[in-house]
Write a protein that holds these residues in place. Sequence first.
Motif, short mmCIF file in Angstrom:
data_model
loop_
_atom_site.label_atom_id
_atom_site.label_comp_id
_atom_site.label_asym_id
_atom_site.label_seq_id
_atom_site.Cartn_x
_atom_site.Cartn_y
_atom_site.Cartn_z
N THR A 72 1.37 -1.86 0.09
CA THR A 72 0.12 0.15 -0.10
C THR A 72 1.28 1.25 0.49
O THR A 72 0.98 1.97 -0.89
CB THR A 72 -0.63 -0.05 1.39
N LEU A 73 1.86 1.15 0.71
CA LEU A 73 2.91 2.15 1.11
C LEU A 73 3.64 2.56 -0.76
O LEU A 73 3.77 4.36 -1.11
CB LEU A 73 3.59 2.52 2.11
N MET A 74 3.32 1.66 -0.38
CA MET A 74 5.10 1.96 -2.03
C MET A 74 4.05 1.97 -3.54
O MET A 74 4.25 3.17 -4.20
CB MET A 74 5.41 0.21 -2.58
N HIS A 75 2.68 1.63 -3.48
CA HIS A 75 2.01 2.34 -4.39
C HIS A 75 1.88 3.80 -4.12
O HIS A 75 1.97 4.42 -5.01
CB HIS A 75 0.78 1.54 -4.13
N ARG A 76 1.92 4.01 -2.45
CA ARG A 76 1.05 5.41 -2.40
C ARG A 76 2.43 6.38 -3.05
O ARG A 76 2.15 7.44 -3.47
CB ARG A 76 0.94 5.58 -1.44
N LEU A 77 3.75 5.32 -3.00
CA LEU A 77 4.84 6.39 -2.70
C LEU A 77 5.44 6.89 -4.66
O LEU A 77 5.72 6.73 -5.15
CB LEU A 77 5.93 6.16 -2.36
N ALA A 78 4.00 5.79 -5.80
CA ALA A 78 4.54 5.18 -7.46
C ALA A 78 5.32 4.90 -7.69
O ALA A 78 5.72 5.26 -8.14
CB ALA A 78 4.79 7.00 -7.79
N ILE A 79 6.40 3.85 -6.57
CA ILE A 79 6.80 2.46 -6.95
C ILE A 79 6.54 2.18 -7.47
O ILE A 79 5.38 1.36 -7.48
CB ILE A 79 7.29 1.69 -5.84
N PRO A 80 7.27 2.36 -9.07
CA PRO A 80 6.39 1.03 -10.35
C PRO A 80 6.35 -0.44 -9.45
O PRO A 80 7.11 -0.93 -8.71
CB PRO A 80 7.14 1.04 -11.05
N ASP A 81 4.76 -1.20 -9.73
CA ASP A 81 5.11 -2.20 -9.77
C ASP A 81 5.84 -3.95 -10.02
O ASP A 81 6.48 -4.59 -8.96
CB ASP A 81 3.29 -3.01 -10.23
N ALA A 82 6.36 -3.16 -10.74
CA ALA A 82 7.45 -4.90 -11.26
C ALA A 82 8.85 -3.94 -10.45
O ALA A 82 9.41 -4.71 -10.71
CB ALA A 82 8.36 -3.55 -13.11
N MET A 83 8.72 -3.48 -10.23
CA MET A 83 10.31 -2.22 -9.07
C MET A 83 9.66 -2.65 -7.71
O MET A 83 11.06 -2.50 -6.96
CB MET A 83 10.14 -0.95 -9.70
N ARG A 84 8.64 -2.78 -7.23
CA ARG A 84 8.78 -2.99 -6.26
C ARG A 84 9.31 -4.17 -5.36
O ARG A 84 9.91 -3.85 -4.08
CB ARG A 84 7.21 -3.11 -5.62
N ASP A 85 9.44 -5.09 -5.64
CA ASP A 85 10.15 -6.23 -5.60
C ASP A 85 12.30 -5.86 -5.23
O ASP A 85 12.54 -6.84 -4.07
CB ASP A 85 10.15 -8.09 -5.48
N VAL A 86 12.51 -5.48 -5.91
CA VAL A 86 13.82 -5.09 -6.37
C VAL A 86 14.13 -3.91 -5.77
O VAL A 86 15.53 -4.17 -4.77
CB VAL A 86 13.96 -4.67 -7.67
N VAL A 87 13.05 -3.13 -4.70
CA VAL A 87 13.84 -2.09 -3.95
C VAL A 87 13.18 -3.06 -2.45
O VAL A 87 14.71 -2.42 -1.94
CB VAL A 87 12.24 -0.93 -4.20
N ALA A 88 12.44 -3.67 -2.46
CA ALA A 88 12.65 -4.09 -1.50
C ALA A 88 13.09 -5.13 -0.75
O ALA A 88 14.02 -4.84 0.20
CB ALA A 88 11.79 -4.81 -0.97
N ALA A 89 14.15 -5.54 -1.74
CA ALA A 89 14.97 -6.52 -1.49
C ALA A 89 16.74 -6.10 -1.40
O ALA A 89 17.53 -6.30 -0.65
CB ALA A 89 15.67 -8.12 -2.49
N SER A 90 16.22 -4.25 -2.50
CA SER A 90 17.50 -4.06 -2.23
C SER A 90 17.81 -3.42 -0.96
O SER A 90 18.95 -3.06 0.06
CB SER A 90 17.67 -2.72 -2.92
N TRP A 91 17.11 -2.46 -0.44
CA TRP A 91 16.88 -2.61 1.09
C TRP A 91 17.15 -3.35 1.76
O TRP A 91 17.66 -3.39 3.04
CB TRP A 91 15.56 -1.54 1.74
N LYS A 92 16.75 -4.26 1.86
CA LYS A 92 16.78 -5.80 3.29
C LYS A 92 18.35 -6.21 2.98
O LYS A 92 18.61 -7.13 3.46
CB LYS A 92 15.55 -6.89 2.49
N ALA A 93 18.79 -6.15 1.53
CA ALA A 93 20.69 -6.74 1.75
C ALA A 93 21.24 -5.82 1.63
O ALA A 93 22.80 -5.77 1.51
CB ALA A 93 20.93 -6.66 0.23
N ASN A 94 21.09 -3.67 2.70
CA ASN A 94 21.69 -2.87 3.05
C ASN A 94 22.56 -2.90 1.70
O ASN A 94 23.75 -2.33 1.76
CB ASN A 94 22.65 -3.34 4.40
#
Length: 166
Positions: A72-94
Motif C-alpha cells: 500500500t505504501l509502495m503504491h502511495r509513493l508511486a513505486i512501479p509494481d515491477a520494481m517493488r520487489d527489487v526496491v524491497a530486496a535492495s533495502w533488505k540487503a543493505n
Amino acid sequence: MERTVIGERAGWEETARAMGFTFHHMDGQRYWDERAYYRFSLDEIEAGIETPSAELHYFCLDLVTEVVGSDTLMHRLAIPDAMRDVVAASWKANAPSLYGRFDFAYDGTGPAKLLEYNADTPTSIYETALFQWQWLEDRIADGTLPRTPTNTIASTTRWSPASTRC
C-alpha cells in the motif's frame, strides 16, 4: 543568515551548456538562479541545518523500512509494481546509498524545514559538486566572493567534467 543580491555571470548559460548542465530552466521556469547567494554563520550551519539534516535522514531511513514492507505504501509513493520487489530486496540487503539531498526552507530564525528529500538522484551531485563549484570559482575570480566558502562535495569528490553529462 544573510542574503546578498548579485548580478549573474556573463555567459553563464553558455558555460552551463558547455558543462552539460542542460536543465538550468525547466518547464519555462528558471531552475538555476544565481542572482543571490546566502552567507551562514557556523552555528546556523551546525545547529540550524546539519543537526536537523541528520535527524531527518534517520527518520527517512525508518520510513523506508516501513514502506518496503507495505504494498500500500509502495503504491502511495508511486513505486512501479515491477520494481517493488527489487526496491524491497535492495533495502533488505543493505545495498549502499551514495547520498541524499534535502531541500529545505530556512529563514535563519529556527531549524530548517524539510521540503523534499532526494536520495541517489544523479543530477544532485552533478549540480552541487560541479556546476555550483564552477559558479563559486567564477565569483571568486571576478571578486564577487572572497576565497572562504566551502563546498565539501566538490572538494572531496573527483570529477571528470568532460565525461560528465546529464
